[in-house]
Design a protein around this motif. Structure first.
Motif, PDB file in Angstrom:
ATOM      1  N   ASP A 120       0.819  -1.207   0.000  1.00 37.96           N
ATOM      2  CA  ASP A 120       0.000   0.000   0.000  1.00 37.96           C
ATOM      3  C   ASP A 120       0.854   1.258   0.000  1.00 37.96           C
ATOM      4  OD1 ASP A 120      -2.653   1.143   0.035  1.00 37.96           O
ATOM      5  OD2 ASP A 120      -2.211   1.786   2.089  1.00 37.96           O
ATOM      6  N   ASN A 121       2.083   1.145   0.490  1.00 38.84           N
ATOM      7  CA  ASN A 121       2.977   2.305   0.526  1.00 38.84           C
ATOM      8  C   ASN A 121       3.676   2.553  -0.800  1.00 38.84           C
ATOM      9  OD1 ASN A 121       2.482   3.049   3.199  1.00 38.84           O
ATOM     10  ND2 ASN A 121       3.936   1.559   3.969  1.00 38.84           N
ATOM     11  N   LEU A 122       3.512   1.640  -1.739  1.00 38.35           N
ATOM     12  CA  LEU A 122       4.142   1.809  -3.045  1.00 38.35           C
ATOM     13  C   LEU A 122       3.253   2.618  -3.980  1.00 38.35           C
ATOM     14  CD1 LEU A 122       5.400  -1.856  -3.666  1.00 38.35           C
ATOM     15  CD2 LEU A 122       6.788   0.124  -3.020  1.00 38.35           C
ATOM     16  N   PRO A 123       3.860   3.410  -4.863  1.00 35.80           N
ATOM     17  CA  PRO A 123       3.057   4.076  -5.897  1.00 35.80           C
ATOM     18  C   PRO A 123       2.340   3.029  -6.755  1.00 35.80           C
ATOM     19  CG  PRO A 123       5.267   5.012  -5.797  1.00 35.80           C
ATOM     20  CD  PRO A 123       5.269   3.800  -4.911  1.00 35.80           C
ATOM     21  N   LYS A 124       1.204   3.396  -7.326  1.00 36.82           N
ATOM     22  CA  LYS A 124       0.350   2.450  -8.058  1.00 36.82           C
ATOM     23  C   LYS A 124       1.097   1.681  -9.147  1.00 36.82           C
ATOM     24  CE  LYS A 124      -4.093   2.288 -10.499  1.00 36.82           C
ATOM     25  NZ  LYS A 124      -4.409   0.970 -10.115  1.00 36.82           N
TER      26      LYS A 124
END
Length: 177
Positions: A120-124
């Protein structure tokens, strides 16, 4: 403004915040959750989170601040419930002899929640490339074609995802020491 390091002042401010707004926040939570017990638990979690951050002396608009924290807690609650439900559905498909112990089930569920938080902390785009590689087993060139990006971008996204994983593992490792 009171100094953050003064525990007595912090405790008084927290007590005031709790006594002035607990009932209101609980009512707000109860309207949004499926049952009263969850509302009570998440209301308490909201105040605990604020207390552990020791930021009650910085709150100018208590209800707005409480709502911001509470919405994050509710979001996490539903997300965790979704992960748990999906995991339980998969467990139900296993033959009885392959069923992990209760302890292992809990460890697996906690690991799934950690992985979800990490992703969830990663860019899409980084998350998409990482999942295509790790879950679907696609080669970088296939990922580039599917996402409509260059091979270099895929490599950059994968590097970013792997670095995030390594940082997470390092934090987890040092937390155990």
């Amino acid at each position: 403004m009171p100094h953050r390091a003064d525990p007595r002042v912090q405790q008084e401010l927290m007590h005031s915040l709790y006594s002035d707004h607990h009932s209101w926040l609980f009512t707000w939570m109860r309207k949004r959750l499926e049952n009263q017990c969850d509302a009570a638990d998440l209301t308490q979690d909201t105040f605990v989170r604020i207390h552990t951050r020791q930021e009650s002396h910085k709150i100018d608009s208590p209800r707005a601040y409480l709502l911001t924290v509470a919405k994050g807690i509710i979001s996490h609650f539903y997300r965790r419930r979704s992960i748990e439900q999906a995991y339980l559905e998969q467990l139900a498909l296993l033959p009885k002899q392959a069923m992990p112990s209760q302890e292992h089930q809990l460890i697996i569920l906690q690991t799934l929640e950690q992985i979800d938080a990490l992703l969830d902390n990663l860019p899409k785009k980084v998350k998409t490339a990482f999942l295509l590689s790790q879950i679907e087993g696609k080669k970088y060139q296939e990922i580039a074609a599917e996402m409509g990006i260059s091979l270099i971008s895929v490599k950059r996204y994968m590097k970013q995802a792997y670095l995030q994983c390594l940082m997470f593992m390092e934090e987890d490792f040092f937390a155990e020491i």
